[in-house]
Design an enzyme around this catalytic site. Structure first.
Site, PDB file in Angstrom:
ATOM      1  CD  GLU A  28      95.530  44.848  69.648  1.00  0.00           C
ATOM      2  OE1 GLU A  28      96.398  45.538  70.196  1.00  0.00           O
ATOM      3  OE2 GLU A  28      94.336  45.194  69.538  1.00  0.00           O
ATOM      4  CD  GLN A  47      96.249  25.200  79.771  1.00  0.00           C
ATOM      5  OE1 GLN A  47      95.676  25.132  80.837  1.00  0.00           O
ATOM      6  NE2 GLN A  47      96.508  24.135  79.036  1.00  0.00           N
ATOM      7  CG  HIS A 118      85.553  23.822  70.975  1.00  0.00           C
ATOM      8  ND1 HIS A 118      86.837  23.340  70.815  1.00  0.00           N
ATOM      9  CD2 HIS A 118      85.354  24.707  69.977  1.00  0.00           C
ATOM     10  CE1 HIS A 118      87.381  23.920  69.769  1.00  0.00           C
ATOM     11  NE2 HIS A 118      86.515  24.754  69.243  1.00  0.00           N
ATOM     12  CE1 TYR A 131      92.789  24.685  73.486  1.00  0.00           C
ATOM     13  CE2 TYR A 131      93.740  24.317  71.315  1.00  0.00           C
ATOM     14  CZ  TYR A 131      93.412  23.863  72.582  1.00  0.00           C
ATOM     15  OH  TYR A 131      93.724  22.580  72.940  1.00  0.00           O
ATOM     16  CD  GLU A 142      88.908  16.232  77.467  1.00  0.00           C
ATOM     17  OE1 GLU A 142      88.975  17.002  76.506  1.00  0.00           O
ATOM     18  OE2 GLU A 142      89.764  15.365  77.707  1.00  0.00           O
ATOM     19  CE  LYS A 167      89.452  12.996  74.616  1.00  0.00           C
ATOM     20  NZ  LYS A 167      90.268  14.037  75.256  1.00  0.00           N
ATOM     21  CG  ASP A 168      86.926  12.871  69.996  1.00  0.00           C
ATOM     22  OD1 ASP A 168      86.464  13.416  71.019  1.00  0.00           O
ATOM     23  OD2 ASP A 168      87.899  13.324  69.371  1.00  0.00           O
TER      24      ASP A 168
END
Length: 181
Positions: A28, A47, A118, A131, A142, A167-168
């Site tokens: 599950e 979401q 994260h 996720y 963000e 971006k990172d």
């Protein structure tokens, strides 16, 4: 389901009970009641996302400063090292990180609550994630903390130079980042 609180107790590693034999397996992957009991929280998930990345891709450390998202992360193909950084200024663990290997083999899930950045690095040739999030993606809110910020000191369990998005590559150090109170 087994729930293990990590060194930062708000971040929880969830190990579902897996039933399997030569024909395959069943577990599950989500049960709201069991999740609430395991984490001691109550969040509604709004979401579901599915993503795929290649070996060496490092994403993060991402968060939304408004509409903060909690994330329940699971790897369904491949393996990654998944990381959460506490960015709640009032927390005794502010600026600290915890991480866990997630893979299709171990079937573990990582609960990253709101108030955390994260990120992950892909260790296998490719990895696919599922996720659940507690709020909707809002790109205007963000933010990104530098993956290699020496003040945080994440050990990514990866040798070599990771592949980063623009971006990172432009993530801010924690001391310059907008964080939660």
């Amino acid at each position: 389901m087994k729930a293990t609180r990590l060194a930062i107790p708000d971040v929880v590693l969830i190990e579902p009970k897996v039933f399997g034999d030569a024909r395959g397996f069943f577990f599950e992957s989500f049960n709201q009641k069991a999740f609430d009991e395991a984490t001691g929280t109550r969040f509604d998930f709004v979401q579901d996302n599915h993503s795929r990345s290649s070996k060496g891709v490092l994403r993060g450390l991402h968060y939304q400063i408004q509409q903060p998202q909690g994330k329940l992360v699971r790897v369904v193909r491949g393996s990654v090292f998944d990381v959460a950084v506490d960015i709640r200024k009032s927390s005794p663990t502010f600026g600290q990180w915890v991480g866990a290997p997630l893979s299709e083999d171990n079937q573990h899930q990582l609960w990253v609550p709101p108030g955390f950045a994260h990120g992950f690095v892909v260790l296998s040739d490719t990895a696919e994630f599922l996720y659940k999030t507690t709020d909707y993606y809002a790109p205007e809110h963000e933010r990104c903390i530098a993956w290699n910020d020496p003040d945080i000191g994440v050990d990514w369990h990866f040798d070599g130079q990771p592949t980063l998005s623009a971006k990172d590559a432009q993530g801010l150090p924690l001391k310059s980042a907008e964080v939660f109170d």
